[in-house]
Design a protein around this motif. Structure first.
Motif, PDB file in Angstrom:
ATOM      1  N   UNK A 196      31.177  53.455 105.942  1.00 43.56           N
ATOM      2  CA  UNK A 196      32.524  53.496 105.378  1.00 43.56           C
ATOM      3  C   UNK A 196      32.735  54.775 104.568  1.00 43.56           C
ATOM      4  N   UNK A 197      33.986  55.107 104.267  1.00 43.97           N
ATOM      5  CA  UNK A 197      34.256  56.335 103.498  1.00 43.97           C
ATOM      6  C   UNK A 197      33.547  56.378 102.146  1.00 43.97           C
ATOM      7  N   UNK A 198      33.596  55.272 101.387  1.00 43.45           N
ATOM      8  CA  UNK A 198      32.931  55.282 100.082  1.00 43.45           C
ATOM      9  C   UNK A 198      31.415  55.351 100.234  1.00 43.45           C
ATOM     10  N   UNK A 199      30.894  54.690 101.237  1.00 49.92           N
ATOM     11  CA  UNK A 199      29.453  54.756 101.512  1.00 49.92           C
ATOM     12  C   UNK A 199      29.021  56.200 101.760  1.00 49.92           C
ATOM     13  N   UNK A 200      29.782  56.925 102.560  1.00 49.18           N
ATOM     14  CA  UNK A 200      29.442  58.306 102.862  1.00 49.18           C
ATOM     15  C   UNK A 200      29.597  59.199 101.635  1.00 49.18           C
ATOM     16  N   UNK A 201      30.592  58.905 100.825  1.00 46.28           N
ATOM     17  CA  UNK A 201      30.825  59.724  99.631  1.00 46.28           C
ATOM     18  C   UNK A 201      29.717  59.546  98.599  1.00 46.28           C
ATOM     19  N   UNK A 202      29.315  58.303  98.350  1.00 43.82           N
ATOM     20  CA  UNK A 202      28.322  58.016  97.309  1.00 43.82           C
ATOM     21  C   UNK A 202      26.887  57.979  97.857  1.00 43.82           C
ATOM     22  N   UNK A 203      26.764  57.942  99.193  1.00 42.04           N
ATOM     23  CA  UNK A 203      25.459  57.759  99.834  1.00 42.04           C
ATOM     24  C   UNK A 203      24.812  56.452  99.369  1.00 42.04           C
ATOM     25  N   UNK A 204      25.606  55.385  99.385  1.00 41.03           N
ATOM     26  CA  UNK A 204      25.157  54.047  99.009  1.00 41.03           C
ATOM     27  C   UNK A 204      25.700  53.068 100.038  1.00 41.03           C
ATOM     28  N   UNK A 205      24.811  52.525 100.885  1.00 40.55           N
ATOM     29  CA  UNK A 205      25.297  51.733 102.007  1.00 40.55           C
ATOM     30  C   UNK A 205      25.899  50.403 101.581  1.00 40.55           C
ATOM     31  N   UNK A 206      25.574  49.911 100.375  1.00 33.76           N
ATOM     32  CA  UNK A 206      26.150  48.634  99.944  1.00 33.76           C
ATOM     33  C   UNK A 206      27.671  48.734  99.764  1.00 33.76           C
ATOM     34  N   UNK A 207      28.183  49.953  99.613  1.00 28.96           N
ATOM     35  CA  UNK A 207      29.629  50.116  99.498  1.00 28.96           C
ATOM     36  C   UNK A 207      30.344  49.774 100.806  1.00 28.96           C
ATOM     37  N   UNK A 208      29.625  49.888 101.912  1.00 25.31           N
ATOM     38  CA  UNK A 208      30.211  49.465 103.195  1.00 25.31           C
ATOM     39  C   UNK A 208      30.566  47.980 103.138  1.00 25.31           C
ATOM     40  N   UNK A 209      29.670  47.185 102.552  1.00 27.56           N
ATOM     41  CA  UNK A 209      29.921  45.750 102.448  1.00 27.56           C
ATOM     42  C   UNK A 209      31.144  45.471 101.584  1.00 27.56           C
ATOM     43  N   UNK A 210      31.260  46.180 100.472  1.00 19.27           N
ATOM     44  CA  UNK A 210      32.423  45.972  99.603  1.00 19.27           C
ATOM     45  C   UNK A 210      33.709  46.383 100.306  1.00 19.27           C
ATOM     46  N   UNK A 211      33.663  47.471 101.058  1.00 22.42           N
ATOM     47  CA  UNK A 211      34.875  47.899 101.771  1.00 22.42           C
ATOM     48  C   UNK A 211      35.230  46.941 102.903  1.00 22.42           C
ATOM     49  N   UNK A 212      34.242  46.195 103.386  1.00 24.78           N
ATOM     50  CA  UNK A 212      34.514  45.163 104.392  1.00 24.78           C
ATOM     51  C   UNK A 212      35.044  43.878 103.771  1.00 24.78           C
ATOM     52  N   UNK A 213      35.123  43.847 102.430  1.00 24.82           N
ATOM     53  CA  UNK A 213      35.619  42.660 101.754  1.00 24.82           C
ATOM     54  C   UNK A 213      34.561  41.632 101.441  1.00 24.82           C
ATOM     55  N   UNK A 214      33.295  41.997 101.580  1.00 27.64           N
ATOM     56  CA  UNK A 214      32.215  41.059 101.279  1.00 27.64           C
ATOM     57  C   UNK A 214      31.999  40.947  99.773  1.00 27.64           C
ATOM     58  N   UNK A 215      31.425  39.829  99.380  1.00 29.52           N
ATOM     59  CA  UNK A 215      31.121  39.577  97.976  1.00 29.52           C
ATOM     60  C   UNK A 215      29.637  39.840  97.721  1.00 29.52           C
ATOM     61  N   UNK A 216      29.355  40.708  96.759  1.00 29.93           N
ATOM     62  CA  UNK A 216      27.972  41.010  96.378  1.00 29.93           C
ATOM     63  C   UNK A 216      27.757  40.534  94.948  1.00 29.93           C
ATOM     64  N   UNK A 217      26.693  39.777  94.745  1.00 34.33           N
ATOM     65  CA  UNK A 217      26.297  39.341  93.410  1.00 34.33           C
ATOM     66  C   UNK A 217      24.931  39.926  93.082  1.00 34.33           C
TER      67      UNK A 217
END
Length: 245
Positions: A196-217
């Protein structure tokens, strides 16, 4: 829940080539991670290996290893490949992803990750975070930070964002550590999506999950595990092993 623990590992680490087989007081690092995962006793454990040498080391130690395509783009893709081979029928509904470079991870951290999925029905992905030990850590781009909304128990939080940037304000700043627990459907959806765009910007793959609307705890842990990313970290791990053996 029926968890399985999978540990992705490959030899081609940029800063420390051959890292999974690095000797730590007579034991390869990947075997130390394997033993810590087994000690959690929450389900079967397997190494998703990108190289034959890793498979051989794990099997020599009595563990289960699956050889995966060395060209897979990420550890998440590697654990999916191993999962499809080990559990094609889908019996395991929770997958714990442990990095292969945390040789002294407390089994309680693995347990806390799995427990968070049980306690929070809305949680798609569980992970862990620890309070900063030094304010200088919040300015270190190599240490991902979690922006989180703390639950009433003070021991878990819903992750709102992850960043490598400096965070300001009152302490603590929460530091993220790469232990993940996925519901199986969340893992498959995550790995099927492009970066995802934020994942590529921050180099953090967990941001892909957040951009997909997933819930991370994230579960709060009390001490940051030793992570081996470079030769200096390896020496620190060896010193820790000598001190605690």
């Amino acid at each position: 829940m029926k968890p399985i623990i999978l540990i992705p590992a490959r030899m081609a680490a940029t800063r420390l080539p051959g890292k999974p087989l690095a000797d730590i007081n007579g034991i390869p690092m990947i075997v130390r991670v394997l033993r810590q995962a087994q000690a959690a006793a929450i389900g079967p454990v397997a190494v998703a290996a990108g190289d034959v040498e890793i498979v051989e080391a794990v099997r020599a130690a009595g563990g289960l290893a699956v050889l995966t395509d060395p060209d897979l783009p990420s550890g998440s893709d590697r654990i999916v490949a191993a999962l499809n081979e080990i559990d094609p029928a889908g019996d395991h509904d929770v997958i714990i992803n442990l990095q292969g470079d945390i040789p002294f991870l407390a089994p309680s951290v693995v347990e806390a990750t799995a427990r968070l999925l049980a306690d929070q029905p809305s949680c798609d992905i569980a992970t862990v975070m620890v309070a900063e030990a030094d304010v200088a850590e919040r300015a270190n781009p190599d240490i991902p930070k979690v922006v989180a909304s703390m639950a009433a128990d003070g021991r878990s939080a819903r992750a709102l964002y992850f960043t490598r940037s400096v965070l300001y304000g009152d302490a603590p700043v929460w530091l993220h550590h790469g232990v993940y627990g996925y519901r199986r459907e969340a893992l498959l959806r995550f790995t099927a999506a492009p970066p995802s765009p934020l994942e590529l910007r921050e180099r953090l793959e967990q941001l892909r999950a957040l951009e997909l609307g997933m819930s991370i705890w994230a579960a709060v842990i009390d001490e940051a595990p030793i992570s081996v990313d470079n030769p200096a970290d390896l020496e620190r791990a060896r010193a820790h092993a000598r001190k605690t053996s």
